[in-house]
Design a protein around this motif. Structure first.
Motif, short mmCIF file in Angstrom:
data_model
loop_
_atom_site.label_atom_id
_atom_site.label_comp_id
_atom_site.label_asym_id
_atom_site.label_seq_id
_atom_site.Cartn_x
_atom_site.Cartn_y
_atom_site.Cartn_z
N UNK A 55 -90.02 -39.99 37.56
CA UNK A 55 -90.14 -40.85 36.37
C UNK A 55 -89.29 -40.42 35.20
N UNK A 56 -88.47 -39.42 35.40
CA UNK A 56 -87.60 -39.02 34.29
C UNK A 56 -86.18 -39.50 34.55
N UNK A 57 -85.55 -40.02 33.48
CA UNK A 57 -84.16 -40.46 33.61
C UNK A 57 -83.25 -39.25 33.54
N UNK A 58 -82.39 -39.16 34.50
CA UNK A 58 -81.45 -38.04 34.51
C UNK A 58 -80.04 -38.62 34.66
N UNK A 59 -79.16 -38.20 33.77
CA UNK A 59 -77.77 -38.67 33.86
C UNK A 59 -76.92 -37.55 34.45
N UNK A 60 -76.32 -37.84 35.59
CA UNK A 60 -75.47 -36.82 36.22
C UNK A 60 -74.02 -37.11 35.87
N UNK A 61 -73.37 -36.14 35.29
CA UNK A 61 -71.94 -36.29 34.99
C UNK A 61 -71.19 -35.43 36.01
N UNK A 62 -70.45 -36.10 36.88
CA UNK A 62 -69.82 -35.37 37.98
C UNK A 62 -68.35 -35.12 37.68
N UNK A 63 -68.02 -33.86 37.56
CA UNK A 63 -66.65 -33.47 37.21
C UNK A 63 -65.88 -33.14 38.47
N UNK A 64 -64.81 -33.90 38.63
CA UNK A 64 -63.96 -33.75 39.79
C UNK A 64 -62.82 -32.81 39.43
N UNK A 65 -62.80 -31.65 40.06
CA UNK A 65 -61.74 -30.70 39.71
C UNK A 65 -60.70 -30.65 40.82
N UNK A 66 -59.50 -30.28 40.46
CA UNK A 66 -58.42 -30.22 41.45
C UNK A 66 -58.62 -29.03 42.37
N UNK A 67 -58.36 -29.24 43.67
CA UNK A 67 -58.51 -28.14 44.62
C UNK A 67 -57.26 -27.28 44.71
N UNK A 68 -56.16 -27.83 44.29
CA UNK A 68 -54.90 -27.11 44.39
C UNK A 68 -54.81 -26.00 43.35
N UNK A 69 -54.36 -24.83 43.81
CA UNK A 69 -54.34 -23.67 42.90
C UNK A 69 -53.43 -23.86 41.70
N UNK A 70 -52.41 -24.70 41.88
CA UNK A 70 -51.47 -24.90 40.76
C UNK A 70 -52.18 -25.40 39.49
N UNK A 71 -53.39 -25.99 39.67
CA UNK A 71 -54.11 -26.50 38.50
C UNK A 71 -55.23 -25.58 38.03
N UNK A 72 -55.29 -24.38 38.60
CA UNK A 72 -56.37 -23.43 38.30
C UNK A 72 -56.66 -23.23 36.82
N UNK A 73 -55.58 -23.07 36.06
CA UNK A 73 -55.75 -22.77 34.64
C UNK A 73 -56.46 -23.92 33.92
N UNK A 74 -56.15 -25.15 34.31
CA UNK A 74 -56.80 -26.30 33.65
C UNK A 74 -58.25 -26.42 34.10
N UNK A 75 -58.47 -26.32 35.42
CA UNK A 75 -59.82 -26.59 35.92
C UNK A 75 -60.83 -25.56 35.44
N UNK A 76 -60.41 -24.31 35.31
CA UNK A 76 -61.34 -23.27 34.88
C UNK A 76 -62.03 -23.61 33.56
N UNK A 77 -61.25 -24.15 32.64
CA UNK A 77 -61.79 -24.49 31.33
C UNK A 77 -62.90 -25.54 31.45
N UNK A 78 -62.82 -26.37 32.49
CA UNK A 78 -63.81 -27.43 32.65
C UNK A 78 -65.10 -26.97 33.31
N UNK A 79 -65.11 -25.74 33.83
CA UNK A 79 -66.37 -25.20 34.36
C UNK A 79 -67.33 -24.89 33.23
#
Ligand SMILES: Nc1nc2c(ncn2[C@@H]2O[C@H](COP(=O)(O)OP(=O)(O)OP(=O)(O)O)[C@@H](O)[C@H]2O)c(=O)[nH]1
Length: 197
Positions: A55-79
């Motif tokens: 009975x509780x409303x829950x909003x799930x925000x799903x963050x899709x991060x890049x799997x490729x290592x070249x984007x590591x620096x960007x994705x880390x900040x989003x964790x």
């Protein structure tokens, strides 16, 4: 109980090697669709879905991060600020399975031990599997994680993954609230001792 009009929003990060099906899983869960095309995620993206848990409303925000290592620096900040995590590997990609512990470490280094599930995706391709069932189960046990096998393509078990995480997160929140009010109670008693009325 949580306050009635308080909306719970949970930031969930979906991580794992490239092409294991992270974007597909989020699209399936939030939009109910599946596409065969592979479009490499650049950086991050997010979609959301509202569900009800006891009975509780829950909003799930799903963050899709890049799997490729070249984007590591960007994705880390989003964790940062993530409250739950889905660790995905693929039935047909041994490297993605072997990379799981390092993904777990990357997330833990940023946000600590948040509710997490281990997911083996593409279970519809079991005939082409590159790992034994026991190997995946042993890894889940070693990392102390709930383990799901999914097929985003066939829509198998995807809903269960996110429901489990939402449940687990709410449990922790309630436990924390109970502990907080316990602390308040104890400290107000102490004040009473020093300033008796
Ligand atoms: N057979 C099968 N294919 C799937 C499944 N899930 C995803 N795919 C396919 O796998 C490919 C990669 O999926 P994506 O969702 O783009 O993978 P990703 O993990 O987001 O990849 P990056 O953005 O590079 O990190 C696509 O061609 C999907 O259609 C599944 O359960 N079964």
């Amino acid at each position: 109980m949580l306050e009635e009009d308080m909306e719970v929003a949970i930031k969930v990060v979906v991580v794992g090697n490239g092409a294991v099906g992270k974007s597909s899983m989020i699209q399936r869960y939030c939009k109910g669709i599946f596409t065969k095309d592979y479009k490499k995620t650049i950086g991050v993206d997010f979609l959301e879905r509202q569900i009800q848990i006891n009975d509780e409303d829950v909003r799930l925000m799903l963050w899709d991060t890049a799997g490729q290592e070249e984007f590591d620096a960007i994705t880390k900040a989003y964790y940062r600020g993530a409250q739950a995590c889905v660790l995905v590997f693929s039935t047909t990609d041994r490297e993605s399975f072997e990379a799981v512990p390092s993904w777990r470490e990357k997330v833990m280094a940023e946000v600590g031990d948040i509710p997490t599930v281990l997911v083996q995706n593409k279970i519809d391709l079991l005939d082409d599997t590159v790992l034994k069932n026991e190997e995946a189960e042993a890894l889940a046990k070693k990392l102390k994680l709930r383990f799901y096998r999914t097929s985003v393509k066939e829509d198998l078990n995807v809903t269960e993954v996110f429901k489990y995480l939402a449940d687990k997160y709410l449990q922790r929140l309630k436990q924390q609230n109970a502990e907080d009010s316990e602390v308040m109670h104890t400290s107000s008693n102490k004040i009473g001792e020093y300033f008796p009325v």
